[in-house]
Design a protein around this motif. Structure first.
Motif, PDB file in Angstrom:
ATOM      1  N   GLY A  38       0.805  -1.179   0.033  1.00 17.82           N
ATOM      2  CA  GLY A  38       0.041  -0.136  -0.077  1.00 17.82           C
ATOM      3  C   GLY A  38       0.924   1.282  -0.072  1.00 17.82           C
ATOM      4  N   ARG A  39       2.089   0.881  -0.406  1.00 18.27           N
ATOM      5  CA  ARG A  39       2.938   2.349  -0.157  1.00 18.27           C
ATOM      6  C   ARG A  39       2.408   3.139  -1.439  1.00 18.27           C
ATOM      7  NH1 ARG A  39       9.136   1.049   1.743  1.00 18.27           N
ATOM      8  NH2 ARG A  39       8.525   0.146   3.875  1.00 18.27           N
ATOM      9  N   THR A  40       2.785   4.458  -1.240  1.00 22.57           N
ATOM     10  CA  THR A  40       2.434   5.217  -2.300  1.00 22.57           C
ATOM     11  C   THR A  40       3.400   6.309  -2.871  1.00 22.57           C
ATOM     12  OG1 THR A  40       1.441   7.122  -0.666  1.00 22.57           O
ATOM     13  CG2 THR A  40      -0.055   5.639  -1.324  1.00 22.57           C
ATOM     14  N   LYS A  41       3.356   6.786  -4.028  1.00 20.24           N
ATOM     15  CA  LYS A  41       4.138   7.781  -4.396  1.00 20.24           C
ATOM     16  C   LYS A  41       3.272   9.052  -5.238  1.00 20.24           C
ATOM     17  CE  LYS A  41       8.308   4.669  -5.600  1.00 20.24           C
ATOM     18  NZ  LYS A  41       9.301   5.574  -4.813  1.00 20.24           N
ATOM     19  N   TYR A  42       3.819   9.982  -5.306  1.00 20.74           N
ATOM     20  CA  TYR A  42       3.123  11.185  -5.776  1.00 20.74           C
ATOM     21  C   TYR A  42       3.995  12.108  -6.543  1.00 20.74           C
ATOM     22  CZ  TYR A  42      -0.400  10.078  -2.209  1.00 20.74           C
ATOM     23  OH  TYR A  42      -1.377   9.545  -1.562  1.00 20.74           O
ATOM     24  N   ALA A  43       3.352  12.699  -7.682  1.00 20.17           N
ATOM     25  CA  ALA A  43       4.111  13.925  -8.192  1.00 20.17           C
ATOM     26  C   ALA A  43       4.416  14.904  -7.446  1.00 20.17           C
ATOM     27  CB  ALA A  43       3.546  14.115  -9.665  1.00 20.17           C
ATOM     28  N   ASP A  44       5.495  15.504  -7.654  1.00 19.79           N
ATOM     29  CA  ASP A  44       5.830  16.827  -6.743  1.00 19.79           C
ATOM     30  C   ASP A  44       4.583  17.849  -6.776  1.00 19.79           C
ATOM     31  OD1 ASP A  44       9.283  17.200  -7.349  1.00 19.79           O
ATOM     32  OD2 ASP A  44       8.169  15.786  -6.087  1.00 19.79           O
ATOM     33  N   VAL A  76       1.505  17.516  -7.069  1.00 19.33           N
ATOM     34  CA  VAL A  76       0.279  17.320  -6.169  1.00 19.33           C
ATOM     35  C   VAL A  76       0.675  16.713  -4.949  1.00 19.33           C
ATOM     36  CG1 VAL A  76      -0.751  16.580  -8.471  1.00 19.33           C
ATOM     37  CG2 VAL A  76       0.089  14.683  -7.034  1.00 19.33           C
ATOM     38  N   GLN A  77       1.784  16.644  -4.516  1.00 14.11           N
ATOM     39  CA  GLN A  77       2.169  16.197  -3.142  1.00 14.11           C
ATOM     40  C   GLN A  77       1.552  17.067  -1.821  1.00 14.11           C
ATOM     41  OE1 GLN A  77       4.619  13.374  -2.375  1.00 14.11           O
ATOM     42  NE2 GLN A  77       3.713  13.856  -0.049  1.00 14.11           N
ATOM     43  N   GLY A  78       0.940  16.411  -1.015  1.00  9.46           N
ATOM     44  CA  GLY A  78       0.084  17.232  -0.012  1.00  9.46           C
ATOM     45  C   GLY A  78      -1.183  17.747  -0.417  1.00  9.46           C
ATOM     46  N   ARG A  79      -1.487  17.362  -1.495  1.00 14.16           N
ATOM     47  CA  ARG A  79      -3.060  17.967  -2.034  1.00 14.16           C
ATOM     48  C   ARG A  79      -3.830  16.689  -2.482  1.00 14.16           C
ATOM     49  NH1 ARG A  79      -3.773  20.964  -6.281  1.00 14.16           N
ATOM     50  NH2 ARG A  79      -1.983  20.110  -7.484  1.00 14.16           N
ATOM     51  N   PHE A  80      -3.180  15.797  -2.937  1.00  9.24           N
ATOM     52  CA  PHE A  80      -3.706  14.453  -3.561  1.00  9.24           C
ATOM     53  C   PHE A  80      -3.423  13.246  -2.658  1.00  9.24           C
ATOM     54  CE2 PHE A  80      -4.533  15.983  -8.393  1.00  9.24           C
ATOM     55  CZ  PHE A  80      -4.701  17.119  -8.044  1.00  9.24           C
ATOM     56  N   THR A  81      -4.246  12.571  -2.494  1.00  9.04           N
ATOM     57  CA  THR A  81      -4.262  11.292  -1.630  1.00  9.04           C
ATOM     58  C   THR A  81      -4.859  10.047  -2.440  1.00  9.04           C
ATOM     59  OG1 THR A  81      -4.476  12.268   0.234  1.00  9.04           O
ATOM     60  CG2 THR A  81      -4.671  10.052   0.286  1.00  9.04           C
ATOM     61  N   ILE A  82      -3.783   9.067  -2.756  1.00 10.63           N
ATOM     62  CA  ILE A  82      -4.173   7.859  -3.378  1.00 10.63           C
ATOM     63  C   ILE A  82      -4.688   6.851  -2.372  1.00 10.63           C
ATOM     64  CG2 ILE A  82      -2.129   7.030  -3.577  1.00 10.63           C
ATOM     65  CD1 ILE A  82      -3.018   5.933  -6.498  1.00 10.63           C
ATOM     66  N   SER A  83      -5.941   6.112  -2.808  1.00  7.06           N
ATOM     67  CA  SER A  83      -6.059   4.802  -1.864  1.00  7.06           C
ATOM     68  C   SER A  83      -7.131   3.828  -2.541  1.00  7.06           C
ATOM     69  CB  SER A  83      -6.975   5.505  -0.738  1.00  7.06           C
ATOM     70  OG  SER A  83      -8.302   6.019  -1.166  1.00  7.06           O
ATOM     71  N   ARG A  84      -7.335   2.969  -1.998  1.00  9.78           N
ATOM     72  CA  ARG A  84      -8.106   1.776  -2.659  1.00  9.78           C
ATOM     73  C   ARG A  84      -8.815   1.032  -1.541  1.00  9.78           C
ATOM     74  NH1 ARG A  84      -3.035  -2.841  -2.795  1.00  9.78           N
ATOM     75  NH2 ARG A  84      -2.493  -2.502  -0.343  1.00  9.78           N
ATOM     76  N   ASP A  85      -9.963   0.564  -2.023  1.00  9.14           N
ATOM     77  CA  ASP A  85     -10.679  -0.524  -1.181  1.00  9.14           C
ATOM     78  C   ASP A  85     -10.520  -1.883  -1.801  1.00  9.14           C
ATOM     79  OD1 ASP A  85     -12.893  -1.923  -0.404  1.00  9.14           O
ATOM     80  OD2 ASP A  85     -13.958  -0.071   0.081  1.00  9.14           O
ATOM     81  N   LEU A  86     -10.128  -2.652  -1.253  1.00  6.49           N
ATOM     82  CA  LEU A  86      -9.718  -4.010  -2.045  1.00  6.49           C
ATOM     83  C   LEU A  86     -11.045  -4.876  -1.941  1.00  6.49           C
ATOM     84  CD1 LEU A  86      -6.253  -5.259  -0.516  1.00  6.49           C
ATOM     85  CD2 LEU A  86      -6.841  -4.213  -2.643  1.00  6.49           C
ATOM     86  N   ALA A  87     -11.980  -4.587  -0.717  1.00  3.63           N
ATOM     87  CA  ALA A  87     -13.140  -5.480  -1.057  1.00  3.63           C
ATOM     88  C   ALA A  87     -14.205  -5.023  -2.237  1.00  3.63           C
ATOM     89  CB  ALA A  87     -14.099  -5.062   0.370  1.00  3.63           C
ATOM     90  N   LYS A  88     -13.860  -3.579  -2.621  1.00  3.45           N
ATOM     91  CA  LYS A  88     -14.649  -3.075  -3.597  1.00  3.45           C
ATOM     92  C   LYS A  88     -14.011  -3.236  -5.130  1.00  3.45           C
ATOM     93  CE  LYS A  88     -17.854  -0.195  -0.871  1.00  3.45           C
ATOM     94  NZ  LYS A  88     -18.338   1.166  -0.837  1.00  3.45           N
ATOM     95  N   ASN A  89     -12.590  -3.505  -4.743  1.00  3.35           N
ATOM     96  CA  ASN A  89     -11.933  -3.685  -5.913  1.00  3.35           C
ATOM     97  C   ASN A  89     -11.749  -2.126  -6.569  1.00  3.35           C
ATOM     98  OD1 ASN A  89      -9.790  -5.218  -7.014  1.00  3.35           O
ATOM     99  ND2 ASN A  89     -11.147  -5.709  -8.719  1.00  3.35           N
ATOM    100  N   THR A  90     -11.675  -1.179  -5.879  1.00  2.00           N
ATOM    101  CA  THR A  90     -11.858   0.115  -6.369  1.00  2.00           C
ATOM    102  C   THR A  90     -10.585   0.824  -5.840  1.00  2.00           C
ATOM    103  OG1 THR A  90     -14.302   0.041  -6.622  1.00  2.00           O
ATOM    104  CG2 THR A  90     -13.323   2.272  -6.730  1.00  2.00           C
ATOM    105  N   LEU A  91     -10.210   1.688  -6.663  1.00  2.00           N
ATOM    106  CA  LEU A  91      -9.110   2.943  -6.488  1.00  2.00           C
ATOM    107  C   LEU A  91      -9.600   4.117  -6.489  1.00  2.00           C
ATOM    108  CD1 LEU A  91      -5.717   3.056  -6.697  1.00  2.00           C
ATOM    109  CD2 LEU A  91      -6.191   3.764  -9.022  1.00  2.00           C
ATOM    110  N   PHE A  92      -8.968   5.158  -5.553  1.00  2.00           N
ATOM    111  CA  PHE A  92      -9.633   6.720  -5.556  1.00  2.00           C
ATOM    112  C   PHE A  92      -8.492   7.185  -5.564  1.00  2.00           C
ATOM    113  CE2 PHE A  92     -13.873   4.894  -4.108  1.00  2.00           C
ATOM    114  CZ  PHE A  92     -13.523   3.790  -3.455  1.00  2.00           C
ATOM    115  N   LEU A  93      -8.839   8.623  -5.922  1.00  2.00           N
ATOM    116  CA  LEU A  93      -7.861   9.758  -5.746  1.00  2.00           C
ATOM    117  C   LEU A  93      -8.669  10.875  -5.276  1.00  2.00           C
ATOM    118  CD1 LEU A  93      -5.195  10.790  -6.449  1.00  2.00           C
ATOM    119  CD2 LEU A  93      -6.037  11.694  -8.476  1.00  2.00           C
ATOM    120  N   GLN A  94      -8.312  11.161  -3.970  1.00  2.00           N
ATOM    121  CA  GLN A  94      -8.805  12.332  -3.292  1.00  2.00           C
ATOM    122  C   GLN A  94      -8.072  13.710  -3.716  1.00  2.00           C
ATOM    123  OE1 GLN A  94     -11.869  12.791  -1.188  1.00  2.00           O
ATOM    124  NE2 GLN A  94     -11.135  14.851  -1.612  1.00  2.00           N
TER     125      GLN A  94
END
Length: 127
Positions: free
Chosen positions: A55-61, A63-81
């Motif tokens: 679950g480690r994440t990487k970001y472009a400079d 968007v760093q600090g503004r965007f957050t990537i996450s996932r819900d494995l049960a729903k098999n869905t990726l998110f970008l806040q």
């Protein structure tokens, strides 16, 4: 394999949006998954990546600090806040799968690493 991105829209500067990417035909728990974006007249650029193994994440400079990537494995869905959106964030956003790796490595920003792409969802930041 299918990736279905959604959640784009028109938002004012300083606002927020949450993008979703529903995956089918494979499990998010097995592959590195990334968000890319492409603005009019510009090349596609990496926004963020999440490793399936830990679950480690990487970001472009940009968007760093503004965007957050996450996932819900049960729903098999990726998110970008996306918070504190700016006009320069305007682009079509794509989710993509690296079928050969579970880890977002040093070169996660290279679009050529990704084999499967969603259709994209448009984000417009404007007053």
């Amino acid at each position: 394999v299918q990736l279905q991105a959604s959640g784009g829209g028109l938002v004012q500067p300083g606002g927020s949006l949450r993008l979703s990417c529903e995956a089918s035909g494979f499990s998010l728990g097995y592959n590195a998954i990334a968000w890319f974006r492409q603005a009019p007249g510009k090349e596609r650029e990496a926004v963020s990546c999440i490793s399936s193994s830990d679950g480690r994440t990487k970001y472009a400079d940009s968007v760093q600090g503004r965007f957050t990537i996450s996932r819900d494995l049960a729903k098999n869905t990726l998110f970008l806040q996306m918070n504190r959106l700016q006009p320069e964030d305007t682009a079509v956003y794509f989710c993509a799968r690296d079928s050969r790796s579970a880890i977002c490595g040093t070169y996660f920003y290279r679009a050529s690493r990704y084999d499967d792409w969603g259709q994209g969802t448009l984000v417009t930041v404007s007053s």
